[in-house]
Design an enzyme around this catalytic site. Structure first.
Site, PDB file in Angstrom:
ATOM      1  N   GLY A 107      -3.915 137.618  72.033  1.00 60.12           N
ATOM      2  CA  GLY A 107      -4.744 138.727  72.502  1.00 60.12           C
ATOM      3  C   GLY A 107      -5.544 139.328  71.354  1.00 60.12           C
ATOM      4  CG  HIS A 108      -3.618 141.388  68.096  1.00 63.59           C
ATOM      5  ND1 HIS A 108      -2.274 141.151  68.266  1.00 63.59           N
ATOM      6  CD2 HIS A 108      -3.759 142.736  68.173  1.00 63.59           C
ATOM      7  CE1 HIS A 108      -1.642 142.301  68.416  1.00 63.59           C
ATOM      8  NE2 HIS A 108      -2.508 143.269  68.380  1.00 63.59           N
ATOM      9  CG  ASP A 127      -3.652 149.395  74.272  1.00 65.84           C
ATOM     10  OD1 ASP A 127      -2.560 149.765  74.677  1.00 65.84           O
ATOM     11  OD2 ASP A 127      -3.808 148.399  73.526  1.00 65.84           O
ATOM     12  CD  GLN A 172      -5.679 152.383  71.434  1.00 61.86           C
ATOM     13  OE1 GLN A 172      -4.623 152.875  71.068  1.00 61.86           O
ATOM     14  NE2 GLN A 172      -5.975 151.114  71.191  1.00 61.86           N
TER      15      GLN A 172
HETATM   16  O1  PAF Z   1      -3.969 149.691  69.809  1.00 60.71           O
HETATM   17  C1  PAF Z   1      -3.330 149.778  68.742  1.00 60.71           C
HETATM   18  O2  PAF Z   1      -2.739 148.807  68.250  1.00 60.71           O
HETATM   19  C2  PAF Z   1      -3.298 151.110  68.011  1.00 60.71           C
HETATM   20  O3  PAF Z   1      -3.222 152.175  68.884  1.00 60.71           O
HETATM   21  C3  PAF Z   1      -4.472 151.296  67.024  1.00 60.71           C
HETATM   22  C4  PAF Z   1      -5.819 151.335  67.745  1.00 60.71           C
HETATM   23  C5  PAF Z   1      -4.468 150.161  66.012  1.00 60.71           C
HETATM   24  C6  PAF Z   1      -4.317 152.620  66.257  1.00 60.71           C
HETATM   25  O4  PAF Z   1      -3.124 152.646  65.540  1.00 60.71           O
END
Ligand code: PAF
Length: 290
Positions: free
Chosen positions: A43-44, A160, A163
């Site tokens: 995913g990353h 997320d 977020q």
């Molecule tokens: O999504 C994440 O892994 C974290 O919330 C982030 C954006 C790296 C902030 O620590």
């Protein structure tokens, strides 16, 4: 390995990162930042790919941010795998620089004494309802990372989703001159959204976990078929998750643009179904666009 990129380098101090990014700036290269907490998975990597298609240089930050964990949460247990993460990124050749700062560099006065960002009301809804202060902690670290790295583009994952919406809002509200882009969720073959916390699942729980996504798809289908009684739809989905073995936190139908509550009139276009549910030790989150 992407031949156009230099081998992976690491920056572990403020001066190292500023020097590297400064040298790219001198040659007018654009920079994308992918903030992560490490323990990188496919995913990353899709975020890194997206970043590399949008900028000349890609910085991946790896920092497990204490400010976004409540005392009873999994900060101390969160997997710390910097060496493996760096090896993976070196092998992939997508990222130019890993920025893995020390806590004292990110929070020079200590986390307890930090200057923090206070996020708007949305931050206390959905995931924020059961994680008070979480999004303030996320915003406080992402603002610092933006200030340190000074990227042109910030790349965030759509898993997320709250977020993403809140950070987009922070960037607009604080008038930061940086572009924000989001990258679609990557899923396992059975539909489970990829996440570091999936490794907390036992084998039995792992078999149940994809039902979260399946339930969200069912909600999406009923909305597409014209159901506008969102509360009833949400309640049915929560019950179905409970029956499957989850402890649901929320399932909600929201507007994708700002995560506001839709009024139930008109078409279902532009809606998103967001959910969080505990399964054993793992708190899983997921969403689908309607
Ligand atoms: O999504 C994440 O892994 C974290 O919330 C982030 C954006 C790296 C902030 O620590």
């Amino acid at each position: 390995m992407n031949e156009s990129r230099v081998p992976l380098q690491g920056a572990y101090t403020m001066s190292a990162i500023r020097e590297m990014v400064g040298s790219w700036r001198l040659t007018h290269q654009t920079v994308a930042l992918v903030p992560t907490m490490g323990n990188l998975h496919t995913g990353h990597l899709s975020l890194m790919e997206d970043a590399s298609s949008r900028a000349d240089r890609v910085v991946c930050s790896i920092f497990i941010n204490p400010a976004q964990f409540a005392p009873e949460e999994d900060f101390s247990l969160y997997p710390r795998t910097l060496a493996e993460d760096e090896a993976l990124l070196a092998e992939q050749g997508i990222v130019d620089l890993v920025f893995a700062p020390e806590e004292r560099d990110v929070y020079p006065f200590g986390v307890e004494n930090m200057v923090g960002v206070t996020m708007p009301e949305l931050s206390s809804q959905l995931c924020g309802a059961s994680r008070p202060g979480h999004f303030d902690g996320v915003a406080s670290v992402v603002l610092r990372l933006i200030n340190i790295v000074s990227p042109d583009i910030l790349i965030l994952g759509e898993k997320d989703y709250q977020q993403f919406v809140l950070l987009e809002r922070m960037i607009k509200d604080l008038q930061l001159s940086i572009q924000v882009e989001s990258t679609p969720i990557q899923r396992e073959k059975d539909g489970l959204a990829m996440s570091t916390r999936n490794q907390y699942l036992t084998a039995d729980e792992r078999r149940i976990a994809p039902k979260l996504h399946a339930e969200l798809e069912r909600v999406r289908n009923s909305l597409r078929e014209g159901d506008q009684d969102y509360q009833a739809v949400e309640a049915r989905a929560s019950l179905a998750l409970e029956t499957a073995g989850f402890d649901p936190d929320y399932v909600e139908v929201r507007r994708a643009a700002d995560l506001g509550r839709p009024n139930g009139m008109g078409s279902c276009e532009g809606l998103i179904v967001v959910a969080a549910a505990w399964l054993g030790r793992a708190r899983l989150i997921d969403n689908v666009r309607v």
